[in-house]
Write an enzyme that holds these catalytic residues in place. Structure first.
Site, mmCIF file in Angstrom:
data_model
loop_
_atom_site.group_PDB
_atom_site.id
_atom_site.type_symbol
_atom_site.label_atom_id
_atom_site.label_comp_id
_atom_site.label_asym_id
_atom_site.label_seq_id
_atom_site.Cartn_x
_atom_site.Cartn_y
_atom_site.Cartn_z
ATOM 1 N N SER A 59 0.960 -1.179 -0.116
ATOM 2 C CA SER A 59 0.057 0.100 0.030
ATOM 3 C C SER A 59 0.727 1.317 -0.156
ATOM 4 C CB SER A 59 -0.777 0.067 1.276
ATOM 5 O OG SER A 59 -1.671 -0.891 1.251
ATOM 6 N N HIS A 83 -1.274 -3.010 -7.408
ATOM 7 C CA HIS A 83 -1.786 -2.487 -6.022
ATOM 8 C C HIS A 83 -3.209 -2.700 -6.334
ATOM 9 C CE1 HIS A 83 -3.034 0.582 -3.179
ATOM 10 N NE2 HIS A 83 -2.700 -0.475 -2.301
ATOM 11 N N GLU A 120 -3.681 -0.617 -9.710
ATOM 12 C CA GLU A 120 -2.674 0.264 -9.978
ATOM 13 C C GLU A 120 -1.560 -0.670 -10.512
ATOM 14 O OE1 GLU A 120 -3.533 4.286 -7.083
ATOM 15 O OE2 GLU A 120 -2.425 2.448 -6.130
ATOM 16 N N ASN A 154 -3.639 5.939 -2.781
ATOM 17 C CA ASN A 154 -3.443 6.153 -1.215
ATOM 18 C C ASN A 154 -2.707 7.392 -1.130
ATOM 19 O OD1 ASN A 154 -4.599 3.863 -0.664
ATOM 20 N ND2 ASN A 154 -2.640 2.561 -0.186
HETATM 21 C C1 LIG Z 1 -9.817 7.043 10.342
HETATM 22 C C2 LIG Z 1 -8.460 6.486 10.840
HETATM 23 C C3 LIG Z 1 -7.163 6.933 10.326
HETATM 24 C C4 LIG Z 1 -6.284 6.063 9.754
HETATM 25 C C5 LIG Z 1 -5.378 6.130 8.953
HETATM 26 C C6 LIG Z 1 -5.072 5.322 7.933
HETATM 27 C C7 LIG Z 1 -4.150 5.369 7.077
HETATM 28 C C8 LIG Z 1 -4.730 5.219 5.679
HETATM 29 C C9 LIG Z 1 -5.192 3.851 5.457
HETATM 30 C C10 LIG Z 1 -5.224 3.393 3.873
HETATM 31 C C11 LIG Z 1 -5.390 1.985 3.442
HETATM 32 C C12 LIG Z 1 -5.054 1.903 1.892
HETATM 33 C C13 LIG Z 1 -5.233 0.504 1.894
HETATM 34 C C14 LIG Z 1 -5.025 0.381 0.442
HETATM 35 O O1 LIG Z 1 -3.763 -0.099 0.182
HETATM 36 C C15 LIG Z 1 -6.025 0.589 -0.803
HETATM 37 C C16 LIG Z 1 -7.674 0.084 -0.192
HETATM 38 O O2 LIG Z 1 -7.905 -0.793 -0.649
HETATM 39 S S1 LIG Z 1 -8.373 1.210 0.194
HETATM 40 C C17 LIG Z 1 -10.000 0.647 0.400
HETATM 41 C C18 LIG Z 1 -10.775 0.703 -0.861
HETATM 42 N N1 LIG Z 1 -12.208 0.281 -0.555
HETATM 43 C C19 LIG Z 1 -13.266 0.783 -0.365
HETATM 44 O O3 LIG Z 1 -13.028 2.073 -0.354
HETATM 45 C C20 LIG Z 1 -14.469 0.141 -0.092
HETATM 46 C C21 LIG Z 1 -15.303 0.930 -0.227
HETATM 47 N N2 LIG Z 1 -17.030 0.273 0.252
HETATM 48 C C22 LIG Z 1 -17.565 -0.077 -0.742
HETATM 49 O O4 LIG Z 1 -17.453 -0.114 -1.849
HETATM 50 C C23 LIG Z 1 -18.787 -0.923 -0.372
HETATM 51 O O5 LIG Z 1 -19.146 -0.724 1.085
HETATM 52 C C24 LIG Z 1 -18.510 -2.594 -0.385
HETATM 53 C C25 LIG Z 1 -18.359 -2.950 -1.991
HETATM 54 C C26 LIG Z 1 -17.189 -3.149 0.397
HETATM 55 C C27 LIG Z 1 -19.828 -3.170 0.301
HETATM 56 O O6 LIG Z 1 -20.826 -2.761 -0.407
HETATM 57 P P1 LIG Z 1 -22.171 -2.311 0.746
HETATM 58 O O7 LIG Z 1 -23.315 -1.912 -0.181
HETATM 59 O O8 LIG Z 1 -21.689 -1.422 1.431
HETATM 60 O O9 LIG Z 1 -22.443 -3.540 1.329
HETATM 61 P P2 LIG Z 1 -23.199 -5.003 0.996
HETATM 62 O O10 LIG Z 1 -22.723 -6.081 1.950
HETATM 63 O O11 LIG Z 1 -24.616 -4.727 0.752
HETATM 64 O O12 LIG Z 1 -22.407 -5.366 -0.480
HETATM 65 C C28 LIG Z 1 -22.943 -4.934 -1.797
HETATM 66 C C29 LIG Z 1 -22.654 -5.806 -2.797
HETATM 67 O O13 LIG Z 1 -21.141 -6.275 -2.708
HETATM 68 C C30 LIG Z 1 -21.193 -7.650 -2.654
HETATM 69 N N3 LIG Z 1 -19.921 -8.084 -1.830
HETATM 70 C C31 LIG Z 1 -19.565 -7.320 -0.818
HETATM 71 N N4 LIG Z 1 -18.329 -7.556 -0.483
HETATM 72 C C32 LIG Z 1 -17.988 -8.775 -1.249
HETATM 73 C C33 LIG Z 1 -16.932 -9.671 -1.174
HETATM 74 N N5 LIG Z 1 -15.856 -9.760 -0.227
HETATM 75 N N6 LIG Z 1 -17.002 -10.645 -2.181
HETATM 76 C C34 LIG Z 1 -17.957 -10.814 -3.031
HETATM 77 N N7 LIG Z 1 -19.212 -9.911 -3.048
HETATM 78 C C35 LIG Z 1 -19.073 -8.953 -2.054
HETATM 79 C C36 LIG Z 1 -22.316 -8.065 -1.788
HETATM 80 O O14 LIG Z 1 -22.661 -9.593 -2.041
HETATM 81 C C37 LIG Z 1 -23.402 -7.272 -2.379
HETATM 82 O O15 LIG Z 1 -24.085 -7.609 -3.392
HETATM 83 P P3 LIG Z 1 -25.491 -7.661 -3.765
HETATM 84 O O16 LIG Z 1 -25.745 -8.564 -5.156
HETATM 85 O O17 LIG Z 1 -25.640 -6.054 -4.169
HETATM 86 O O18 LIG Z 1 -26.232 -7.946 -2.641
HETATM 87 N N1 LIG Z 2 -6.236 -4.244 3.975
HETATM 88 C C1 LIG Z 2 -6.259 -3.620 2.838
HETATM 89 O O1 LIG Z 2 -7.180 -3.038 2.548
HETATM 90 C C2 LIG Z 2 -5.202 -3.446 1.609
HETATM 91 C C3 LIG Z 2 -3.791 -3.931 2.106
HETATM 92 N N2 LIG Z 2 -3.121 -3.901 1.101
HETATM 93 C C4 LIG Z 2 -1.340 -4.288 1.329
HETATM 94 O O2 LIG Z 2 -1.846 -6.072 1.045
HETATM 95 C C5 LIG Z 2 -0.748 -6.428 1.954
HETATM 96 C C6 LIG Z 2 -1.392 -7.463 2.751
HETATM 97 O O3 LIG Z 2 -2.521 -6.661 3.530
HETATM 98 P P1 LIG Z 2 -3.553 -7.512 4.153
HETATM 99 O O4 LIG Z 2 -4.073 -8.769 3.490
HETATM 100 O O5 LIG Z 2 -4.655 -6.444 4.327
HETATM 101 O O6 LIG Z 2 -2.797 -8.160 5.450
HETATM 102 P P2 LIG Z 2 -3.376 -9.234 6.474
HETATM 103 O O7 LIG Z 2 -2.875 -9.003 7.804
HETATM 104 O O8 LIG Z 2 -4.777 -9.527 6.305
HETATM 105 O O9 LIG Z 2 -2.884 -10.596 5.562
HETATM 106 C C7 LIG Z 2 -1.208 -10.788 5.893
HETATM 107 C C8 LIG Z 2 -0.969 -12.369 5.456
HETATM 108 O O10 LIG Z 2 0.367 -12.448 5.275
HETATM 109 C C9 LIG Z 2 0.876 -13.899 5.874
HETATM 110 N N3 LIG Z 2 2.360 -13.685 6.035
HETATM 111 C C10 LIG Z 2 2.715 -12.654 6.615
HETATM 112 N N4 LIG Z 2 4.286 -13.091 6.479
HETATM 113 C C11 LIG Z 2 4.391 -13.948 5.684
HETATM 114 C C12 LIG Z 2 5.350 -14.759 4.842
HETATM 115 N N5 LIG Z 2 6.690 -14.273 5.242
HETATM 116 N N6 LIG Z 2 4.863 -15.734 4.305
HETATM 117 C C13 LIG Z 2 3.585 -15.915 3.863
HETATM 118 N N7 LIG Z 2 2.820 -15.347 4.456
HETATM 119 C C14 LIG Z 2 2.878 -14.398 5.272
HETATM 120 C C15 LIG Z 2 -0.154 -13.469 7.185
HETATM 121 O O11 LIG Z 2 0.106 -14.806 7.881
HETATM 122 C C16 LIG Z 2 -1.346 -13.151 6.770
HETATM 123 O O12 LIG Z 2 -2.144 -14.152 6.557
HETATM 124 C C17 LIG Z 2 0.167 -5.349 2.640
HETATM 125 O O13 LIG Z 2 1.239 -5.040 1.980
HETATM 126 C C18 LIG Z 2 -0.906 -4.283 2.623
HETATM 127 O O14 LIG Z 2 -0.302 -2.915 2.715
HETATM 128 C C19 LIG Z 2 -3.187 -3.280 -0.464
HETATM 129 C C20 LIG Z 2 -4.487 -2.851 -0.431
HETATM 130 C C21 LIG Z 2 -5.541 -2.904 0.443
#
Ligand SMILES: CCCCCCCCCCCCCC(=O)CC(=O)SCCNC(=O)CCNC(=O)[C@H](O)C(C)(C)COP(=O)(O)OP(=O)(O)OC[C@H]1O[C@@H](n2cnc3c(N)ncnc32)[C@H](O)[C@@H]1OP(=O)(O)O
Ligand SMILES: NC(=O)C1=CN([C@@H]2O[C@H](COP(=O)(O)OP(=O)(O)OC[C@H]3O[C@@H](n4cnc5c(N)ncnc54)[C@H](O)[C@@H]3O)[C@@H](O)[C@H]2O)C=CC1
Length: 310
Positions: A144, A165, A177, A215
């Site tokens: 990330s 990504h 990405e 991000n």
């Molecule tokens: C504030 C504290 C500060 C902390 C600081 C932090 C530092 C920053 C952290 C940054 C982290 C970065 C991580 C990263 O690298 C990148 C990322 O991934 S960022 C995350 C991006 N994701 C989002 O933004 C998700 C946003 N949410 C959504 O899009 C929806 O909410 C979601 C699709 C998850 C769920 O939809 P919702 O309508 O809310 O709920 P439902 O449960 O009704 O689901 C709708 C629809 O989707 C199906 N579904 C949901 N999940 C799954 C799944 N895993 N597998 C299969 N299908 C799934 C579900 O069945 C529903 O289908 P329907 O047919 O519509 O019923």
């Molecule tokens: N959580 C998120 O929404 C997102 C996370 N990422 C990135 O993806 C990566 C994984 O994140 P998550 O899946 O959320 O973490 P997670 O904690 O859910 O899963 C990580 C997994 O890696 C395994 N693991 C750790 N060290 C290992 C090793 N040496 N060999 C094999 N397995 C090992 C752990 O047992 C665990 O099951 C991180 O780099 C994170 O920054 C990227 C996009 C979104």
């Protein structure tokens, strides 16, 4: 040995694009992201090996994949439940598991690493895989926040290294990405772009800058949300409601933090606050650190900023 590259001629261009054919994919890490990537890769016809540290974790990952596949087929095969069952069974047949990362890459075309967000751990893993994987295999990280080049230098294949990504939840989020470092060859980059598309995703090209595109914009927004709470300006509930109803986001920043995992968020912030000590956008959050110290890691443990069902 068979030739790993093929020439693809595109009808809209007279130029030919060299790229390798990716069929066998190894995903290292079977957590939130690894399991999602494995599911979608297998669903799109790739042979997948998913690796994690032990069989208990891998069983949970497979159970999560099976649950997610049921949600997918409920929609996709609503009128044809038998075809849906056959689809699930095909996908699961294409998905193998292994606890030995080195063994898992012997015949791989592409390794996608999705383990803990820690540079040293990622480098140690890739250094070991570099010795075991075929010369032609491409390596990619799903990090990330860590620069791809800093991970890639642990290997001798900088030209066959890049970033893929994905976004959480991988089966639902359409973007990937695709990141290149200066050494990434055109062949490798084209192969990664094609692979992203073959997984049904929309790809965007990114340079190896902190946080890539999403991000780099998302983290400052989320950090400002937690700072608003720290300053006593609003509650997490009100901020989440405001961002969903006022800005149209599907989740508010605190719901999203619980969804991503507070541990992963802290790993990201630890890295960035160390790397950019003078940038106030990336300063540590005492509140985030407190929740992590208390073990409130978000949905994966049933409690973060909110109490949730595990
Ligand atoms: C504030 C504290 C500060 C902390 C600081 C932090 C530092 C920053 C952290 C940054 C982290 C970065 C991580 C990263 O690298 C990148 C990322 O991934 S960022 C995350 C991006 N994701 C989002 O933004 C998700 C946003 N949410 C959504 O899009 C929806 O909410 C979601 C699709 C998850 C769920 O939809 P919702 O309508 O809310 O709920 P439902 O449960 O009704 O689901 C709708 C629809 O989707 C199906 N579904 C949901 N999940 C799954 C799944 N895993 N597998 C299969 N299908 C799934 C579900 O069945 C529903 O289908 P329907 O047919 O519509 O019923
Ligand atoms: N959580 C998120 O929404 C997102 C996370 N990422 C990135 O993806 C990566 C994984 O994140 P998550 O899946 O959320 O973490 P997670 O904690 O859910 O899963 C990580 C997994 O890696 C395994 N693991 C750790 N060290 C290992 C090793 N040496 N060999 C094999 N397995 C090992 C752990 O047992 C665990 O099951 C991180 O780099 C994170 O920054 C990227 C996009 C979104």
């Amino acid at each position: 040995m068979s030739q790993p590259f093929r020439i693809i001629s595109r009808s809209f261009s007279s130029s030919a694009v060299r790229q390798s054919v990716i069929k066998n994919v190894t995903i290292i890490g079977g957590g939130l992201m690894g399991a999602g990537i494995a599911q979608v890769a297998a669903s799109t016809g790739h042979n997948v090996v998913m690796v994690d540290q032990n069989d208990e974790i891998l069983s949970k990952s497979k159970a999560n994949i099976a649950k997610s596949l049921q949600r997918v087929v409920k929609k996709k095969f609503a009128e044809k439940p038998q075809e849906g069952e056959a689809f699930v069974s095909d996908v699961l047949n294409r998905l193998q598991t292994n606890t030995d990362a080195v063994d898992s890459v012997k015949n791989t075309d592409l390794v996608i690493e999705a383990i803990v967000e820690n540079l040293d751990v990622k480098k140690q893993l890739f250094a070991a895989l570099d010795k075991a994987a075929p010369q032609s295999a491409i390596f990619a990280s799903n990090t990330s926040s860590i620069p791809i080049k800093e991970i890639a230098v642990s290997t001798s294949r900088l030209d066959r290294f890049g970033g893929l990504h994905y976004f959480n939840p991988v089966p639902m989020m359409k973007l990937v990405e695709v990141i290149r470092i200066p050494e990434t060859s055109d062949e490798t980059f084209n192969s990664l772009l094609s692979f992203g598309k073959a997984m049904g995703k929309v790809t965007v090209n990114c340079k190896d800058t902190p946080g890539f595109i999403v991000n780099r914009l998302l983290v400052p927004y989320m950090m400002e949300a937690v700072r608003m709470v720290e300053r006593g300006e609003a509650t997490p509930q009100d901020i989440d409601t405001a961002m969903k109803l006022g800005a149209g986001y599907p989740m508010g920043p605190f719901e999203l933090t619980d969804y991503v995992g507070l541990d992963t968020c802290k790993f990201i912030m630890d890295g960035w606050s160390q790397k950019f000590p003078d940038n106030p956008l990336f300063a540590q959050s005492p509140l985030l650190n407190k929740y992590v110290a208390e073990g409130k890691l978000g949905n994966k443990v049933g409690e973060g900023f909110y109490k949730t069902k595990k």
